[in-house]
Design an enzyme around this catalytic site. Structure first.
Site, PDB file in Angstrom:
ATOM      1  N   SER A 270       0.871  -1.183   0.000  1.00  0.00           N
ATOM      2  CA  SER A 270       0.000   0.000   0.000  1.00  0.00           C
ATOM      3  C   SER A 270       0.900   1.223   0.000  1.00  0.00           C
ATOM      4  O   SER A 270       2.033   1.165   0.491  1.00  0.00           O
ATOM      5  CB  SER A 270      -0.872  -0.003   1.260  1.00  0.00           C
ATOM      6  OG  SER A 270      -1.546   1.242   1.390  1.00  0.00           O
TER       7      SER A 270
ATOM      8  N   TYR B  30      -1.777  -0.829  10.147  1.00  0.00           N
ATOM      9  CA  TYR B  30      -1.911  -1.182   8.721  1.00  0.00           C
ATOM     10  C   TYR B  30      -0.635  -0.797   7.965  1.00  0.00           C
ATOM     11  O   TYR B  30      -0.092  -1.585   7.186  1.00  0.00           O
ATOM     12  CB  TYR B  30      -3.134  -0.457   8.136  1.00  0.00           C
ATOM     13  CG  TYR B  30      -3.405  -0.733   6.678  1.00  0.00           C
ATOM     14  CD1 TYR B  30      -4.004  -1.923   6.264  1.00  0.00           C
ATOM     15  CD2 TYR B  30      -3.085   0.214   5.701  1.00  0.00           C
ATOM     16  CE1 TYR B  30      -4.270  -2.165   4.922  1.00  0.00           C
ATOM     17  CE2 TYR B  30      -3.354  -0.025   4.359  1.00  0.00           C
ATOM     18  CZ  TYR B  30      -3.937  -1.208   3.971  1.00  0.00           C
ATOM     19  OH  TYR B  30      -4.200  -1.454   2.643  1.00  0.00           O
TER      20      TYR B  30
HETATM   21  P1  NAD Z   1     -11.267  -5.972  -0.719  1.00  0.00           P
HETATM   22  O1  NAD Z   1     -11.698  -5.989   0.700  1.00  0.00           O
HETATM   23  O2  NAD Z   1     -12.317  -6.023  -1.777  1.00  0.00           O
HETATM   24  O3  NAD Z   1     -10.248  -7.177  -1.006  1.00  0.00           O
HETATM   25  C1  NAD Z   1      -9.563  -7.868  -0.011  1.00  0.00           C
HETATM   26  C2  NAD Z   1      -9.759  -9.344  -0.271  1.00  0.00           C
HETATM   27  O4  NAD Z   1      -8.952 -10.109   0.622  1.00  0.00           O
HETATM   28  C3  NAD Z   1     -11.217  -9.770  -0.039  1.00  0.00           C
HETATM   29  O5  NAD Z   1     -11.651 -10.512  -1.152  1.00  0.00           O
HETATM   30  C4  NAD Z   1     -11.141 -10.633   1.203  1.00  0.00           C
HETATM   31  O6  NAD Z   1     -12.112 -11.646   1.259  1.00  0.00           O
HETATM   32  C5  NAD Z   1      -9.730 -11.211   1.083  1.00  0.00           C
HETATM   33  N1  NAD Z   1      -9.217 -11.679   2.363  1.00  0.00           N
HETATM   34  C6  NAD Z   1      -9.190 -11.012   3.538  1.00  0.00           C
HETATM   35  N2  NAD Z   1      -8.665 -11.796   4.497  1.00  0.00           N
HETATM   36  C7  NAD Z   1      -8.332 -12.963   3.906  1.00  0.00           C
HETATM   37  C8  NAD Z   1      -7.740 -14.173   4.363  1.00  0.00           C
HETATM   38  N3  NAD Z   1      -7.385 -14.334   5.652  1.00  0.00           N
HETATM   39  N4  NAD Z   1      -7.537 -15.167   3.477  1.00  0.00           N
HETATM   40  C9  NAD Z   1      -7.904 -15.027   2.174  1.00  0.00           C
HETATM   41  N5  NAD Z   1      -8.473 -13.917   1.690  1.00  0.00           N
HETATM   42  C10 NAD Z   1      -8.685 -12.913   2.545  1.00  0.00           C
HETATM   43  O7  NAD Z   1     -10.395  -4.683  -0.916  1.00  0.00           O
HETATM   44  P2  NAD Z   1      -9.331  -4.282  -2.036  1.00  0.00           P
HETATM   45  O8  NAD Z   1      -9.292  -2.834  -1.997  1.00  0.00           O
HETATM   46  O9  NAD Z   1      -9.583  -4.978  -3.318  1.00  0.00           O
HETATM   47  O10 NAD Z   1      -7.996  -4.829  -1.376  1.00  0.00           O
HETATM   48  C11 NAD Z   1      -7.052  -5.649  -2.055  1.00  0.00           C
HETATM   49  C12 NAD Z   1      -5.675  -5.368  -1.505  1.00  0.00           C
HETATM   50  O11 NAD Z   1      -5.328  -4.018  -1.830  1.00  0.00           O
HETATM   51  C13 NAD Z   1      -5.559  -5.483   0.013  1.00  0.00           C
HETATM   52  O12 NAD Z   1      -4.332  -6.101   0.338  1.00  0.00           O
HETATM   53  C14 NAD Z   1      -5.555  -4.040   0.466  1.00  0.00           C
HETATM   54  O13 NAD Z   1      -4.889  -3.873   1.701  1.00  0.00           O
HETATM   55  C15 NAD Z   1      -4.819  -3.381  -0.675  1.00  0.00           C
HETATM   56  N6  NAD Z   1      -5.034  -1.934  -0.823  1.00  0.00           N
HETATM   57  C16 NAD Z   1      -6.271  -1.440  -1.073  1.00  0.00           C
HETATM   58  C17 NAD Z   1      -6.438  -0.069  -1.206  1.00  0.00           C
HETATM   59  C18 NAD Z   1      -7.785   0.552  -1.491  1.00  0.00           C
HETATM   60  O14 NAD Z   1      -7.935   1.757  -1.359  1.00  0.00           O
HETATM   61  N7  NAD Z   1      -8.774  -0.195  -1.899  1.00  0.00           N
HETATM   62  C19 NAD Z   1      -5.317   0.782  -1.092  1.00  0.00           C
HETATM   63  C20 NAD Z   1      -4.067   0.221  -0.845  1.00  0.00           C
HETATM   64  C21 NAD Z   1      -3.939  -1.153  -0.711  1.00  0.00           C
END
Ligand code: NAD
Length: 252
Positions: free
Chosen positions: A143, A157
């Site tokens: 991130s 985080y």
């Molecule tokens: P999201 O919540 O849609 O995706 C996260 C996914 O991880 C979900 O499908 C969830 O079911 C899965 N997950 C959570 N815990 C788990 C586990 N123990 N085992 C298997 N799967 C698990 O949100 P997103 O925004 O698509 O996030 C994807 C990645 O991007 C994450 O790592 C998040 O930290 C990172 N991220 C997101 C943003 C943002 O603004 N959306 C910014 C920076 C980083």
């Protein structure tokens, strides 16, 4: 469209929603067989349905990335069912926010076990397969809140994600000699539920982003997925140990 990933097997954790699902659709659209993994079967099945509706190939395996036996089974199942594992996108993650003084240890442990230990376990089992089978590509989701910028109430985080950046770069140096190319992405706020504050509407988030991000908006799922696709592609063949920031200038 070119089909740069025909014949490739791609494993995506957190593939049932958000960035993971967008990347799954993008890889499948370029010819890959995509295995999506996550804890709950239903959203994974929906991703598979969306891919198959566009004529792509996909499969789903339930697994908790914080469990070593689950991740070992996930990698073994992928190889057994599809004949290999060429590209892994370790993207599962969770968000816990709040003042450090009020954060309970269970929330800290949850965050570290998914965001950091999950990436470690995924790479451990993927590398063990790839090093004996002609190499591969690994991309981990960090991130911009981590190695690139920090904010109050997001310290735990940020710590978990800065560690993902460091682990990815160290793994890149360690594994490139074995034909495994490791990189990371560091998104800023992307258009998923994770970038919404509790109870926040999308309109309210759009207002907040005008000040929070120089570009003035959240990133789209397509913008996040295309960065993953590029890092996985042959065009990025000389890119090793990079942590690609995609954040509209937030950490610039
Ligand atoms: P999201 O919540 O849609 O995706 C996260 C996914 O991880 C979900 O499908 C969830 O079911 C899965 N997950 C959570 N815990 C788990 C586990 N123990 N085992 C298997 N799967 C698990 O949100 P997103 O925004 O698509 O996030 C994807 C990645 O991007 C994450 O790592 C998040 O930290 C990172 N991220 C997101 C943003 C943002 O603004 N959306 C910014 C920076 C980083």
């Amino acid at each position: 469209m070119t089909a740069r990933f025909t014949g490739k097997v791609v494993l995506i954790t957190g593939g049932g929603s958000g960035i993971g699902r967008a990347a799954a659709l993008a890889f499948a659209g370029e010819g890959a067989t995509v295995v999506v993994a996550g804890r709950n079967a239903e959203p994974l099945a929906e991703t598979v349905k969306l891919i198959e509706a566009e004529g792509g190939r996909a499969d789903a395996v339930t697994a908790d990335v914080s469990s070593s036996p689950d991740v070992a089974r996930l990698v073994a199942t992928t190889v057994e069912r599809h004949g290999g594992l060429h590209i892994a996108f370790n993207n599962a993650g969770v968000l816990e926010t709040g003042p450090l003084a009020d954060m309970d240890e269970a929330a800290w442990d949850r965050l570290i076990s998914v965001n950091l230990t999950g990436v470690f376990l995924s790479m451990k089992h993927q590398i063990a397969h790839m090093r004996d089978n002609g190499g591969g590509v690994i991309i981990n989701t960090a991130s911009n809140l981590g190695a690139h910028m920090r904010l109050p109430y997001l310290g735990a985080y940020a710590a978990s994600k800065a560690a993902v950046s460091a682990l990815s770069r160290a793994a890149a140096r360690e594994c490139i000699g074995q034909g495994i190319r490791v990189n990371a992405i560091s998104p800023g706020p992307v258009d998923t539920a994770m970038s919404l504050r509790p109870g926040e509407t999308e309109d309210a988030r759009a207002e907040r982003m005008k000040d929070a991000v120089p570009i003035g908006r959240v990133g789209t799922l397509a913008e996040a997925a295309s960065a993953v696709i590029w890092l996985a592609s042959p065009e990025a063949g000389f890119t090793v140990g990079h942590d690609l920031v995609i954040d509209g200038g937030a950490s610039a």
